[in-house]
Write a protein that holds these residues in place. Structure first.
Motif, short mmCIF file in Angstrom:
data_model
loop_
_atom_site.label_atom_id
_atom_site.label_comp_id
_atom_site.label_asym_id
_atom_site.label_seq_id
_atom_site.Cartn_x
_atom_site.Cartn_y
_atom_site.Cartn_z
N ARG A 216 3.62 -8.85 -0.69
CA ARG A 216 2.63 -8.06 0.03
C ARG A 216 1.23 -8.33 -0.52
O ARG A 216 1.06 -8.60 -1.71
CB ARG A 216 2.97 -6.58 -0.10
CG ARG A 216 4.08 -6.16 0.84
CD ARG A 216 4.61 -4.80 0.51
NE ARG A 216 5.46 -4.85 -0.66
CZ ARG A 216 5.43 -3.99 -1.65
NH1 ARG A 216 4.56 -3.00 -1.65
NH2 ARG A 216 6.26 -4.10 -2.68
N GLY A 219 -2.99 -4.26 -2.58
CA GLY A 219 -3.35 -2.97 -1.99
C GLY A 219 -2.31 -2.45 -1.02
O GLY A 219 -2.31 -1.28 -0.67
N THR A 221 0.71 -1.02 -0.69
CA THR A 221 1.83 -0.36 -1.36
C THR A 221 2.93 -0.16 -0.34
O THR A 221 2.72 -0.33 0.86
CB THR A 221 1.40 1.01 -1.90
OG1 THR A 221 0.91 1.76 -0.80
CG2 THR A 221 0.31 0.87 -2.94
N LEU A 222 4.13 0.20 -0.83
CA LEU A 222 5.24 0.39 0.10
C LEU A 222 4.88 1.42 1.16
O LEU A 222 5.19 1.25 2.35
CB LEU A 222 6.49 0.83 -0.66
CG LEU A 222 7.24 -0.26 -1.43
CD1 LEU A 222 8.38 0.34 -2.22
CD2 LEU A 222 7.75 -1.34 -0.50
N ARG A 224 2.17 2.03 2.46
CA ARG A 224 1.13 1.60 3.40
C ARG A 224 1.66 0.54 4.35
O ARG A 224 0.93 0.03 5.18
CB ARG A 224 -0.06 1.02 2.62
CG ARG A 224 -0.93 2.09 1.98
CD ARG A 224 -2.01 1.42 1.18
NE ARG A 224 -2.86 2.39 0.49
CZ ARG A 224 -3.75 2.05 -0.43
NH1 ARG A 224 -3.91 0.77 -0.76
NH2 ARG A 224 -4.48 2.97 -1.00
N TRP A 230 8.87 -1.86 7.43
CA TRP A 230 9.83 -0.93 6.82
C TRP A 230 11.20 -1.05 7.48
O TRP A 230 12.23 -1.05 6.81
CB TRP A 230 9.33 0.52 6.98
CG TRP A 230 8.74 1.09 5.73
CD1 TRP A 230 7.44 1.45 5.53
CD2 TRP A 230 9.42 1.35 4.50
NE1 TRP A 230 7.27 1.93 4.25
CE2 TRP A 230 8.47 1.88 3.60
CE3 TRP A 230 10.74 1.20 4.06
CZ2 TRP A 230 8.80 2.26 2.29
CZ3 TRP A 230 11.06 1.57 2.76
CH2 TRP A 230 10.10 2.09 1.89
N ARG A 560 -3.17 2.70 5.23
CA ARG A 560 -2.23 2.42 6.30
C ARG A 560 -3.02 1.88 7.49
O ARG A 560 -4.22 2.09 7.58
CB ARG A 560 -1.55 3.73 6.70
CG ARG A 560 -0.08 3.63 6.83
CD ARG A 560 0.48 5.03 6.99
NE ARG A 560 0.83 5.62 5.71
CZ ARG A 560 1.01 6.93 5.53
NH1 ARG A 560 0.83 7.78 6.52
NH2 ARG A 560 1.34 7.39 4.34
#
Lengths: 655, 300
Positions: A216, A219, A221-222, A224, A230, A560
């Motif tokens: 990724r 910046g 993050t999971l 976001r 997902w 996000r």
């Protein structure tokens, strides 16, 4: 001698059916046409350099999608043939054996060679772009996955004209699929094709799991990550844990058939019930493998076309994970009637119902993403909107099936057939079509014609209800699945006529999708912005089609909906961060070996199908050799110079 | 304009409704016309589950309709537009909680009925045992009490619990008589019990529900329920007129054929147990030794 040759040929080639002669002729003609076109336009080199040897995830995604659409056509033709046979009682159109082969290949192809490659297509195309990566973690392995799938699909399709198709249902239950009751090579085709494509699926699962965990952009993050990414992460976790039981079940059944073992025979201590369990330990999670990515597509599409943030992001993530975990505790609901006992049945009934809770939460979150938004009913959104009532009904009939005592009346009936088509078409196919329409401009750089797409949508959608709602009714009337003929006087005829008519409408819908694609290739509007839908995630920050290195500069993610945030900042006239200077990009080399390796797998599979062991052995040695050669290959990547990147970016008007 | 459209929708809805009701909730919708206690329970469960899922499905479809109509992206849409609104504790609590309650209730009743259906329906007064064997591609019914056998049809006394003991001497099938109750698999090497009962005399459709090969579509049969005295007469008639079920005759039946209904004046004692034990019956050896195969509850 001559007799021997004749005898061999009459078993080797499938003879005596006009439909199959038709297929023979069309296969030969299409192959000749392809060879002619490639030679006439001198495209062999192009095909090899640009496609057969590529390790670029976007091109692999496109090939997955084309293959999935072709298989959708093949499986769809199967469906039309079956519905035609069932239109009237005692219909003389197909014979029992032929009908059995058709429903077997229909199921196998639709799940493993249509739904699976379609989700792989979408994840290949979108995931690296959404997380700001330049490729997947293992690009070479990615190419192997695709070619293994492709040649496994060819192997299974070949069975139609050479040797005979599998005929024990897509579930291929032993002992029916064992040697005692099924002599021909058809079942071997099924076992080997699934095994070969299974290796590819497993590799894809691992590949994308690692890609999402490790690659990724800074910046991101999971929490976001875009919801599609997902959903793919959840699907990959299921793939990694669900495929091993299938691999084991197929291997053991193959040993029964080829080596005279007795794992699933009814004599000598075999236990066919074990096969049923192992199959569904994979089989049930499998339906979530294909439907979760569809949920992911809907999450992206609904937010984009409502111009609104996704409602309840945390709930959406939680429900994906919950579904992924619980999906492993429901498999027995496929055989409540096997008499496992009330304790076992109760556990699996309740576990199955529990899955409806996170699924319901997702539906409400989609609804409230639209609520107080601004809805544009472009094609992707149209399919997403149509999905909701469809899946609500399909999910509801799923809960009804989970009620074990009621299931004794639904099991193996057309009620069940209607249910799983409603969730698999209404969920997966609608989802993948929405995804195809959504990312099409990103893949190809032009838009698909809206008008033809709308005609296709209405035919397919209305056809769907006309085809499958009557089947719930037929189930209640006592009609069981997999029968090729029925008697008049049961009241089934009327509903079967309607259902068949609906299937034809869906067929017309598919034809319009093909027309739409062909028309748009010629007349489609170019996508010059790279962001035709006013998107929210990073793939829309790139030009269409995306340059092969994806991102000239890896983006910094601050929240996000990364691209939406960047666009807003720009609109507000906020200070743009200074552009970093371009740096050279490290890229993997193309390679022909994944293709060759998969051809060898095909030959190996074909040899095993007919138990021509010398052929299989030679191919197997070839496979090992390819793997060894790869291990000693050191020149596996190259670096793009800053100049080259600048030239490419300039060509897109982005310096 | 809006008025006219609503009219059209009502018309379409009415048409759809009549279309579904036309051939009617007639007797042919077998699952909804059970004639025995087991089928009754299952029908109640089906209706209960339809009601429970409707609590979610109908609001979802209604909400979707309202939202899609109201929040279209038109320049003069007066409805509020809140692009950043994406959290609401109350709403999310609501749609986690409501499905949990629904599933809780439905799950509870499901567990209750799953356990209940293992036991015989009503009071067991003198149950009748019928041993069912699915063959390629026919059904063999043996009556150990009456010492007769039939193929592709079976007669039962009405108002008396019937204990069907199921096995297979061919690939797995499933024994399903929708109006009496739900199905259960017939499996080689297993003898499983299925309790059913008919409340009233009649002819009921039954079929093999699990695919078993080429002749599978022809594996349907009738279950004929008669008053006890008629049933006894029928047994006497079979005993005096039909041929015996010899070993050779069974070997012929076990071949892969499709046959018409047949009757036999004897039942070959021990044949059923032999079929179970030869086809991997080691899983049931304990019960076979105790001579318990008839009373083995496949579901314990």
């Amino acid at each position: 001698m001559l007799y021997n040759v004749e005898n061999f040929a009459s078993h080797f080639f499938v003879l005596g059916d006009p439909l199959i002669y038709g297929a023979d002729v069309s296969i030969v003609l299409v192959s000749l046409a392809i060879v002619f076109v490639l030679t006439y336009y001198k495209k062999w080199g192009w095909l090899w350099r640009e496609w057969l040897t590529t390790v670029d995830h976007k091109k692999i995604g496109i090939m997955y999608m084309i293959a999935a659409l072709l298989m959708l056509f093949r499986g769809g033709v199967d469906a039309i043939l079956m519905r035609t046979q069932l239109i009237m009682p005692n219909m003389p159109f197909l014979k029992a054996q032929h009908y059995n082969e058709i429903f077997t290949t229909h199921g196998t192809i639709m799940i493993l060679f249509m739904a699976m490659p379609f989700i792989f297509a979408m994840m290949n195309i979108a995931v690296p772009l959404q997380i700001g990566a330049r490729d997947v973690a293992f690009p070479y392995l990615n190419a192997i996955s695709f070619w293994l799938f492709f040649f496994a699909a060819m192997l299974l399709n070949l069975s139609f004209v050479i040797g005979g198709s599998p005929d024990a249902g897509w579930t291929s239950y032993a002992p029916l699929a064992g040697l005692t009751f099924d002599k021909g090579p058809g079942e071997n085709y099924y076992l080997l094709a699934l095994q070969i494509t299974g290796i590819g699926s497993m590799a894809t699962g691992i590949n994308f799991f690692v890609t999402i965990m490790k690659m990724r952009a800074p910046g991101m993050t999971l929490m976001r990550m875009p919801l599609f990414t997902w959903s793919i992460l959840a699907a990959c976790i299921i793939i990694i844990f669900a495929f091993p039981p299938l691999t084991a079940a197929l291997t053991l059944l193959l040993m029964d058939r080829l080596a005279g073992a007795h794992f699933f025979t009814i004599f000598d201590g075999g236990n066919p019930m074990m096969y049923v369990n192992m199959f569904w330990m994979w089989g049930h999670p499998e339906v979530y493998i294909v439907v979760l990515p569809a949920f992911g597509v809907f999450s992206e599409v609904v937010a984009t076309f409502s111009k609104k943030r996704t409602f309840g992001y945390a709930s959406m993530v939680a429900s994906l994970i919950a579904i992924a975990v619980i999906s492993f505790f429901t498999w027995v609901h496929h055989f409540f009637t096997m008499g496992a006992g009330p304790g076992v049945n109760s556990f699996f009934a309740v576990a199955t119902m529990i899955i409806a809770i996170p699924t319901g939460v997702k539906v409400f979150n989609w609804l409230f993403t639209m609520y107080q938004g601004r809805i544009r009913t472009k094609l992707p959104m149209l399919w997403a909107i149509a999905f909701i009532p469809n899946f609500a009904i399909g999910g509801a009939s799923g809960v009804m099936l989970a009620v074990a005592p009621a299931d004794y009346q639904f099991h193996n009936s057309y009620f069940l057939v209607a249910h799983f088509h409603q969730v698999l078409i209404g969920g997966v196919v609608f989802g993948m079509l929405a995804g195809m329409y959504y990312w099409w401009p990103k893949m190809f750089g032009f838009m698909l014609n809206e008008r033809l797409g709308r005609i296709a949508f209405w035919f397919f959608n209305i056809g769907f209800y006309v085809c499958f709602l009557p089947q719930y009714w037929l189930g209640w009337m006592g009609m069981t699945r997999r029968i090729y003929t029925y008697l008049p006087g049961m009241g089934w005829t009327f509903w079967n006529i309607i259902s068949t008519f609906g299937a034809y409408l869906m067929g017309v819908g598919f034809v319009f999708i093909v027309l739409q694609i062909l028309y748009s290739i010629r007349y489609g509007e170019r996508d010059l912005t790279g962001d035709p839908w006013d998107g929210r995630t990073l793939e829309w920050s790139l030009p269409s089609p995306v340059p092969h290195y994806n991102f000239a500069r890896i983006p910094e993610v601050t929240g996000r909906d990364a691209w939406w945030t960047m666009k807003e900042a720009k609109q507000k006239g906020e200070m743009q961060p200074e552009l970093e200077p371009l740096k050279p990009i490290h890229m993997p080399n193309d390679s022909g070996r994944p293709f060759i390796l998969s051809v060898l797998f095909f030959i190996f599979g074909f040899g095993m199908v007919f138990t021509w062991y010398p052929m299989a052995a030679v191919a197997f040695i070839g496979i090992l050799l390819s793997l060894i050669l790869r291990s000693f290959e050191y020149d596996t990547d190259h670096t793009l110079s800053v100049d080259e990147i600048r030239r490419t970016e300039a060509a897109y008007g982005r310096v | 304009m809006m008025q006219k459209r609503t009219g059209t929708y009502t018309l379409i809805a009415a048409l759809c409704a009549t279309l579904f009701l036309l051939p009617g909730c007639g007797e042919q919708v077998l699952v909804f016309h059970p004639v025995g206690p087991v089928g009754q329970v299952e029908k109640q469960m089906i209706i209960l589950s339809i009601v429970m899922v409707s609590i979610v499905v109908i609001p979802v479809i209604a909400l979707l309709w309202v939202i899609v109509v109201r929040y279209r992206d038109t320049p003069d849409n007066p409805t509020p537009y809140r692009p950043e609104w994406s959290e609401s504790r109350t709403l999310e609590f609501l749609w986690w909680a409501v499905p949990i309650v629904i599933i809780g209730v439905l799950g509870f009743v499901t567990v209750q009925k799953t356990f209940a259906l293992v036991r015989p329906p009503g009071k067991v007064i003198n149950p009748l045992t019928i041993q069912v064997t699915s063959l390629d591609w026919k059904w063999l019914f043996q009556y150990p009490g009456q010492k007769i056998a039939t193929v592709n049809y079976c007669e039962i006394p009405a108002n008396r619990p019937i204990e069907f003991v199921l096995t297979s001497n061919a690939p797995m099938n499933s024994f399903w008589v929708p109006q009496l109750g739900g199905q259960e698999y017939t499996m080689p090497g297993m003898a499983m019990k299925l309790w059913l009962e008919a409340d009233q005399p009649g002819v009921y459709f039954g079929s093999g529900a699990n695919f078993s090969g080429e002749g599978f579509s022809h594996m349907h049969f009738h279950v004929i329920a008669r008053p006890q005295s008629d049933f006894d007469h029928w047994v006497q008639r079979i005993k005096s007129t039909a041929p015996p079920l010899t070993t050779q005759q069974y070997a012929v039946l076990a071949q892969r054929t499709i046959v018409q209904p047949m009757s036999f004046s004897t039942n070959q004692p021990g044949l059923f147990e032999k079929i179970v034990s030869q086809d991997g019956g080691m899983y049931m050896r304990r019960d076979l030794m105790k001579g318990k195969v008839n009373t083995h509850v496949g579901t314990d």
